[in-house]
Design a protein around this motif. Structure first.
Motif, PDB file in Angstrom:
ATOM      1  N   VAL A 184     -18.064  16.632  -7.742  1.00  0.00           N
ATOM      2  CA  VAL A 184     -17.733  16.436  -6.414  1.00  0.00           C
ATOM      3  C   VAL A 184     -16.547  15.761  -6.003  1.00  0.00           C
ATOM      4  CG1 VAL A 184     -19.873  17.197  -5.380  1.00  0.00           C
ATOM      5  CG2 VAL A 184     -19.340  14.796  -5.960  1.00  0.00           C
ATOM      6  N   CYS A 232     -19.143  15.196   0.721  1.00  0.00           N
ATOM      7  CA  CYS A 232     -18.884  15.701  -0.539  1.00  0.00           C
ATOM      8  C   CYS A 232     -18.386  17.108  -0.655  1.00  0.00           C
ATOM      9  CB  CYS A 232     -20.301  15.684  -1.234  1.00  0.00           C
ATOM     10  SG  CYS A 232     -20.926  14.083  -1.518  1.00  0.00           S
ATOM     11  N   ILE A 233     -17.176  17.342  -1.478  1.00  0.00           N
ATOM     12  CA  ILE A 233     -16.563  18.464  -1.697  1.00  0.00           C
ATOM     13  C   ILE A 233     -16.782  19.132  -2.919  1.00  0.00           C
ATOM     14  CG2 ILE A 233     -14.500  19.828  -1.606  1.00  0.00           C
ATOM     15  CD1 ILE A 233     -13.606  18.006   0.754  1.00  0.00           C
ATOM     16  N   VAL A 277     -14.879  18.582   7.039  1.00  0.00           N
ATOM     17  CA  VAL A 277     -14.812  18.527   5.841  1.00  0.00           C
ATOM     18  C   VAL A 277     -14.233  19.961   5.154  1.00  0.00           C
ATOM     19  CG1 VAL A 277     -17.116  19.365   5.201  1.00  0.00           C
ATOM     20  CG2 VAL A 277     -16.359  18.004   3.615  1.00  0.00           C
ATOM     21  N   LYS A 307     -10.596  19.780   5.089  1.00  0.00           N
ATOM     22  CA  LYS A 307     -10.174  19.111   3.594  1.00  0.00           C
ATOM     23  C   LYS A 307     -10.501  20.303   2.538  1.00  0.00           C
ATOM     24  CE  LYS A 307     -11.758  14.497   4.948  1.00  0.00           C
ATOM     25  NZ  LYS A 307     -12.251  13.372   4.670  1.00  0.00           N
ATOM     26  N   LYS A 308     -11.585  20.989   2.619  1.00  0.00           N
ATOM     27  CA  LYS A 308     -12.112  22.005   1.482  1.00  0.00           C
ATOM     28  C   LYS A 308     -10.760  23.056   1.598  1.00  0.00           C
ATOM     29  CE  LYS A 308     -16.721  22.446   1.142  1.00  0.00           C
ATOM     30  NZ  LYS A 308     -17.887  23.383   1.513  1.00  0.00           N
ATOM     31  N   TRP A 367      -7.953  21.629  -0.314  1.00  0.00           N
ATOM     32  CA  TRP A 367      -8.213  21.308  -1.761  1.00  0.00           C
ATOM     33  C   TRP A 367      -8.078  22.727  -2.618  1.00  0.00           C
ATOM     34  CZ3 TRP A 367      -7.589  16.740  -3.815  1.00  0.00           C
ATOM     35  CH2 TRP A 367      -7.814  15.700  -3.079  1.00  0.00           C
TER      36      TRP A 367
END
Ligand code: NDP
Length: 332
Positions: free
Chosen positions: A89, A115-116, A279, A282-283, A286
């Motif tokens: 992660v 957590c990603i 999140v 953010k994902k 990414w």
């Protein structure tokens, strides 16, 4: 609960108003009572880590403290059951490394919502080449694109270009076909900035303070990582309808501007936060950085350090002397 694991961390102590970091042995039982225990293999260095390590109370309220706003590694246990043991992660932002022990320690315990899952095809090292700086550069570029920025509208500028966020922004924008002008105070970095894709490198003086409220509109858009008078001067030079993504404050938090560039040229000032955003947002970045927005030049240029190098590397950030991306590898 894995409470008795001993591990090594770079912790900062306050002594008579001075702040000093050292490698120490810690216990997972002393980590905060959050849901997910992660064995951190890599972290990434950011300006904010330097602020935390030097006792900036706006970042970290109490010491001793383990900085590190970025971490990547393997899940040891998750009390929510959402993440499997062994899963890789990424954790960046929220309170990590601010008042929650961060990625400069070999273990962290954080809420599951921070957590990603590691994007397909990436490992912890690769993700930490980008870290918060890469995520922030990605968010800045995403905002420009959403406002309609396109390469044929003209050159775009990146300020603080040799820094962590700036260097990734140069690489990313040039990879997307933009002609990038890099503004840097480090002329010795010219070759490196060219290698990252900048078509022109200009000294910081190119944005020195001028009394006029508007100047010749040279730039179609910008990623500003420094703020202060640099941002104020940049706004005077943006073409009609252009946008500036603003994410940093190393040159100051006060921006003296007029409304004129906004009401006569219709320019847009876009604020970028990579810390507290959902999140899912953010994902999404990414996923792009690990695929279509990958920056192989940044990856090739990244430097790897161990915990014993942190003191020097963090001091360089505070002096404005750091450059490019620096990864902390806990195995060194
Ligand atoms: P770095 O120190 O790596 O980069 C900053 C760069 O700015 C320096 O390398 C230097 O580049 C330039 N610079 C330094 N001091 C000055 C000055 N006084 N005037 C003009 N330029 C200066 O930091 P990061 O890239 O990690 O962070 C950049 C900024 O972005 C910081 O303020 C940080 O807090 C912020 N940030 C914000 C985030 C958000 O979510 N909004 C997330 C991540 C970072 P050069 O010599 O090339 O000019």
């Amino acid at each position: 609960m894995a409470d008795n694991i001993q591990y090594s961390a770079w912790r900062v102590h306050e002594e008579d108003g001075r702040f000093k970091g050292a490698i120490e042995t810690c216990r997972t039982g002393d980590l905060p009572d959050h849901e997910v225990l992660i064995k951190v293999s890599h972290s990434s260095l950011n300006y904010k880590d330097a602020l935390s390590a030097s006792g900036n109370r706006g970042v970290t309220r109490s010491f001793p403290h383990t900085p590190g706003i970025d971490a990547a590694g393997e899940v040891v246990e998750d009390s929510t059951g959402k993440l499997a043991a062994g899963q890789q992660v990424i954790v960046t932002g929220y309170d990590l490394g601010m008042n929650t022990p961060g990625g400069f320690g070999e273990y962290i315990r954080v809420p599951a919502g921070w957590c990603i899952p590691m994007p397909e095809g990436w490992d912890a090292y690769q993700s930490m080449i980008y870290g918060t700086a890469g995520l922030t550069a990605g968010l800045c570029v995403e905002k420009l694109l959403r406002m309609g920025a396109e390469p044929d509208q003209g050159r775009v500028v990146v300020t603080g270009a040799s820094g962590a966020v700036g260097s990734v922004a140069v690489d990313l924008l040039s990879g997307l076909g933009f002609e990038v002008v890099a503004i840097s105070g480090k002329r010795e970095q010219d070759a490196q900035l060219k290698a990252l894709g900048a078509v022109e490198i200009r000294d910081r003086d190119a944005l020195a303070e001028e009394p006029k409220p508007m100047l010749r509109p040279d730039y179609a858009g910008a990623v500003d990582t420094v703020g202060g008078s640099v941002l104020a001067e940049l706004l005077k030079r943006v073409k009609p309808g252009g946008s500036v993504s603003c994410c940093g404050l190393v040159a100051g938090t006060d921006v003296q501007t007029t409304v004129l560039p906004f009401i006569l040229r219709g320019i847009n000032l876009l604020g970028v936060d990579s810390v507290e955003i959902p999140v899912a947002d953010k994902k999404a970045i990414w996923q792009k950085l690990s695929g279509p927005w990958a920056c192989p030049r940044t990856e090739a240029d990244a430097r790897v350090i161990g915990k014993s190098d942190l003191d020097d590397a963090l001091s360089a950030f505070l002096k404005g002397e750091s450059r490019g991306k620096i990864v902390l590898d806990h195995s060194l």
